[in-house]
Write a protein that holds these residues in place. Structure first.
Motif, PDB file in Angstrom:
ATOM      1  N   THR A  43     -70.580 -29.469  23.373  1.00 61.15           N
ATOM      2  CA  THR A  43     -70.683 -29.074  24.780  1.00 61.15           C
ATOM      3  C   THR A  43     -72.003 -28.356  25.025  1.00 61.15           C
ATOM      4  O   THR A  43     -72.631 -27.839  24.092  1.00 61.15           O
ATOM      5  CB  THR A  43     -69.530 -28.137  25.182  1.00 61.15           C
ATOM      6  N   GLU A  44     -72.415 -28.322  26.267  1.00 58.49           N
ATOM      7  CA  GLU A  44     -73.622 -27.598  26.652  1.00 58.49           C
ATOM      8  C   GLU A  44     -73.266 -26.558  27.704  1.00 58.49           C
ATOM      9  O   GLU A  44     -72.416 -26.789  28.569  1.00 58.49           O
ATOM     10  CB  GLU A  44     -74.682 -28.554  27.211  1.00 58.49           C
ATOM     11  N   LEU A  45     -73.939 -25.403  27.628  1.00 61.05           N
ATOM     12  CA  LEU A  45     -73.725 -24.357  28.626  1.00 61.05           C
ATOM     13  C   LEU A  45     -74.567 -24.650  29.868  1.00 61.05           C
ATOM     14  O   LEU A  45     -75.731 -25.046  29.751  1.00 61.05           O
ATOM     15  CB  LEU A  45     -74.116 -22.988  28.054  1.00 61.05           C
ATOM     16  N   PRO A  46     -73.997 -24.458  31.053  1.00 54.17           N
ATOM     17  CA  PRO A  46     -74.768 -24.695  32.287  1.00 54.17           C
ATOM     18  C   PRO A  46     -75.677 -23.498  32.596  1.00 54.17           C
ATOM     19  O   PRO A  46     -75.352 -22.636  33.410  1.00 54.17           O
ATOM     20  CB  PRO A  46     -73.665 -24.851  33.347  1.00 54.17           C
ATOM     21  N   VAL A  47     -76.805 -23.411  31.921  1.00 52.81           N
ATOM     22  CA  VAL A  47     -77.697 -22.260  32.089  1.00 52.81           C
ATOM     23  C   VAL A  47     -78.945 -22.667  32.866  1.00 52.81           C
ATOM     24  O   VAL A  47     -79.386 -23.816  32.828  1.00 52.81           O
ATOM     25  CB  VAL A  47     -78.103 -21.664  30.728  1.00 52.81           C
ATOM     26  N   GLY A  48     -79.498 -21.689  33.558  1.00 51.32           N
ATOM     27  CA  GLY A  48     -80.782 -21.844  34.237  1.00 51.32           C
ATOM     28  C   GLY A  48     -81.610 -20.601  34.011  1.00 51.32           C
ATOM     29  O   GLY A  48     -81.126 -19.610  33.461  1.00 51.32           O
TER      30      GLY A  48
ATOM     31  N   SER B 241     -83.847 -20.775  25.450  1.00 49.36           N
ATOM     32  CA  SER B 241     -85.218 -20.937  25.940  1.00 49.36           C
ATOM     33  C   SER B 241     -85.233 -21.144  27.451  1.00 49.36           C
ATOM     34  O   SER B 241     -86.056 -20.574  28.170  1.00 49.36           O
ATOM     35  CB  SER B 241     -85.887 -22.114  25.236  1.00 49.36           C
ATOM     36  N   THR B 242     -84.313 -21.950  27.937  1.00 49.27           N
ATOM     37  CA  THR B 242     -84.207 -22.185  29.382  1.00 49.27           C
ATOM     38  C   THR B 242     -83.862 -20.895  30.120  1.00 49.27           C
ATOM     39  O   THR B 242     -84.434 -20.581  31.166  1.00 49.27           O
ATOM     40  CB  THR B 242     -83.122 -23.240  29.665  1.00 49.27           C
ATOM     41  N   GLU B 243     -82.947 -20.138  29.574  1.00 47.68           N
ATOM     42  CA  GLU B 243     -82.463 -18.923  30.221  1.00 47.68           C
ATOM     43  C   GLU B 243     -83.528 -17.840  30.284  1.00 47.68           C
ATOM     44  O   GLU B 243     -83.697 -17.162  31.298  1.00 47.68           O
ATOM     45  CB  GLU B 243     -81.240 -18.403  29.463  1.00 47.68           C
ATOM     46  N   LEU B 244     -84.290 -17.673  29.183  1.00 46.59           N
ATOM     47  CA  LEU B 244     -85.232 -16.559  29.081  1.00 46.59           C
ATOM     48  C   LEU B 244     -86.675 -16.954  29.348  1.00 46.59           C
ATOM     49  O   LEU B 244     -87.557 -16.082  29.385  1.00 46.59           O
ATOM     50  CB  LEU B 244     -85.126 -15.917  27.688  1.00 46.59           C
ATOM     51  N   GLY B 245     -86.938 -18.248  29.518  1.00 45.25           N
ATOM     52  CA  GLY B 245     -88.310 -18.669  29.759  1.00 45.25           C
ATOM     53  C   GLY B 245     -89.224 -18.429  28.575  1.00 45.25           C
ATOM     54  O   GLY B 245     -90.415 -18.119  28.735  1.00 45.25           O
ATOM     55  N   LEU B 246     -88.682 -18.572  27.368  1.00 44.02           N
ATOM     56  CA  LEU B 246     -89.406 -18.300  26.130  1.00 44.02           C
ATOM     57  C   LEU B 246     -89.213 -19.447  25.151  1.00 44.02           C
ATOM     58  O   LEU B 246     -88.099 -19.942  24.994  1.00 44.02           O
ATOM     59  CB  LEU B 246     -88.839 -17.045  25.459  1.00 44.02           C
TER      60      LEU B 246
END
Length: 491
Positions: A37-42, A146-151
């Motif tokens: 599964t994948e978490l729906p993160v932005g 990486s998506t969540e923190l922009g890193l």
């Protein structure tokens, strides 16, 4: 199976000595039938704030690599750990709150977050290790984080190789958070001063001084923490009987429930001091009992989910009304606090907030007949005898730590001026110890401290914790209103 799980009599990584020996049939069965599964993160809205902080820090050390670990879980007892709380400087630069992560800032400005990835289904770690997904919950994947923190992110197992490529003498590390990182960078971190990592001390100073000025997002976090703290004090007041005693720990627990519900936790060990316990500055045992007719001092703060904390102290008359002597002491502390708050503005010396409040307290002590000298003599730096009854400073910086910016230089912090965007406490107090034979018996055992969290702005001080009353008459009215409303659960 026991041989697979142990090495030299010790459990394998992530398992415990009392774990069962699993038969191969069970292990084979556990390795099958799992959906990915994948978490729906932005991206988080505060990502640009973190990026700006990293860029500012990197610019302060051109051409150097900066290594900032968050730290590891610490053992509480045998095979149980304390709840993990991310290293403040690391969290300030990344927003990542998970254990074991390490931020590496490269000389070209690139940053990489080394972290534990999601439990792989290719090994048994996800169900056998105490760090596995079925034990502690799902960790984000490298891409999700990486998506969540922009890193950019990388597997923590790649960190050793990355540290081995560091340039000797061109690396700084925030030490004391991760022994493995400390050891790995030792050949590369350059000069030392008196046996101490002096260059690394400069990194800690730079981060602390960067934290002095709170950005708009941080101010909102502190306001959120203060608002939750107000609700926590209300919860306690609603459960505080006027006519019988209850344990300090009951009141501590009621506030802790609010802190865990509305935030991450309490920002520090709650001080709940009934009667003479209020005269003990850092009373955290909280094993006493309230008594009608006495005062109750509570120094408590909610740490919000991004780790910003409030730090607030209030004193309540347990039976609902201050006695004339209690009110005299309380009003003196209130006057001192208000005087300290009133002088706060950009450019004012940090020390002047303290001295302003202390003069008011010294005058009150003179009125009580306690000062053996004049107020001016007591305030002289060669004397300060008034401090017998008020030992601590009036203020400290507040933010992602309850004592924020602790590594800032003396000339920047304690001996420096306030700047716009600073947040500091103002918390004068008077404490008359039960054993103090230099005060009248009726004063002994009375302790009063009033503390609020103040934002420095060009237009004057802003009290972030103003949701709680401070004047003695307002405190009495507020306490009666809370009791009339009755107990409540967070929600």
């Amino acid at each position: 199976m026991a041989e697979e799980r142990t090495q030299q009599g010790k459990p394998a990584d992530g398992t415990e000595s009392h774990d069962p020996d699993f038969p191969e049939a069970f292990l084979t069965f556990m390795r099958q039938g799992w959906r990915d599964t994948e978490l729906p993160v932005g991206p988080r809205p505060e990502v640009p704030n973190y990026a700006k902080r990293r860029a500012t820090l990197a610019a302060a050390f051109p051409g150097e690599t900066l290594v900032i670990p968050t730290g590891n879980e610490k053992v509480r007892a045998n095979d149980t750990d304390h709840p993990f709380r991310a290293g403040s400087d690391f969290a300030y630069l990344t927003g990542d709150l998970e254990p074991d992560s390490v931020l590496v800032l490269h000389p070209n400005g690139d940053a990489v977050l080394y972290m534990r990835p999601r439990s792989s289904r290719e090994t048994d770690e996800f169900f056998r290790s105490r760090n596995g997904e079925l034990w502690v919950g799902r960790r984000p994947t490298l891409r999700e984080r990486s998506t969540e923190l922009g890193l950019p992110t990388a597997d923590l197992t790649e960190l050793d190789a990355a540290l081995a490529d560091l340039a000797p003498g061109r690396t700084r590390v925030l030490r004391g958070f991760d022994a493995r990182v400390d050891a790995a960078v030792r050949p590369y971190d350059g000069a030392r001063v008196d046996g101490q990592p002096g260059r690394d001390r400069e990194l800690a100073i730079a981060i602390s001084e960067l934290k002095l000025v709170k950005d708009e997002w941080e101010i909102a976090q502190l306001q959120e923490a203060c608002d939750a703290t107000v609700r926590g004090f209300e919860d306690v007041a609603r459960a505080l009987p006027a006519d019988r005693g209850v344990s300090e720990r009951l009141l501590e627990g009621i506030f802790a429930l609010r802190a865990r519900h509305d935030g991450n936790d309490v920002g520090y060990g709650s001080i709940v001091g009934a009667g003479e316990h209020a005269t003990i500055l850092h009373w955290v045992h909280n094993h006493g009992t309230t008594r009608p007719g006495e005062l109750l001092l509570m120094d408590m703060g909610v740490e919000n989910r991004n780790l910003y904390t409030a730090d607030v102290t209030r004193v309540l008359p347990i039976n609902g009304r201050f006695t004339p002597l209690q009110r005299q002491v309380y009003d003196a502390v209130y006057a001192a606090q208000q005087a300290g708050i009133d002088v706060i503005k950009p450019g004012v010396a940090f020390r002047d907030v303290h001295l302003t409040a202390m003069r008011v307290l010294a005058e009150a002590l003179k009125d009580l007949g306690l000062l053996p000298v004049s107020v001016d003599e007591a305030m002289d730096p060669s004397s300060t005898v008034y401090r017998r009854w008020t030992l601590h400073g009036t203020s400290h910086m507040l933010g992602i730590d309850v004592h924020d910016c602790a590594n800032a230089r003396k000339e920047t912090y304690r001996d420096g001026p306030l700047g716009e965007g600073y947040v500091l406490t103002v918390e004068p107090g008077l404490y008359f110890q039960p054993e103090d034979e230099l005060v009248p018996e009726e004063l002994r055992g009375i302790g009063v401290r009033i503390e609020d969290d103040i934002l420095v702005t060009a237009d004057g001080p802003v009290n972030l914790s103003a949701g709680l009353p401070r004047r003695s008459d307002e405190v009495e009215t507020w306490l009666a209103e809370q009791r009339e409303a009755g107990p409540r659960l967070p929600g």
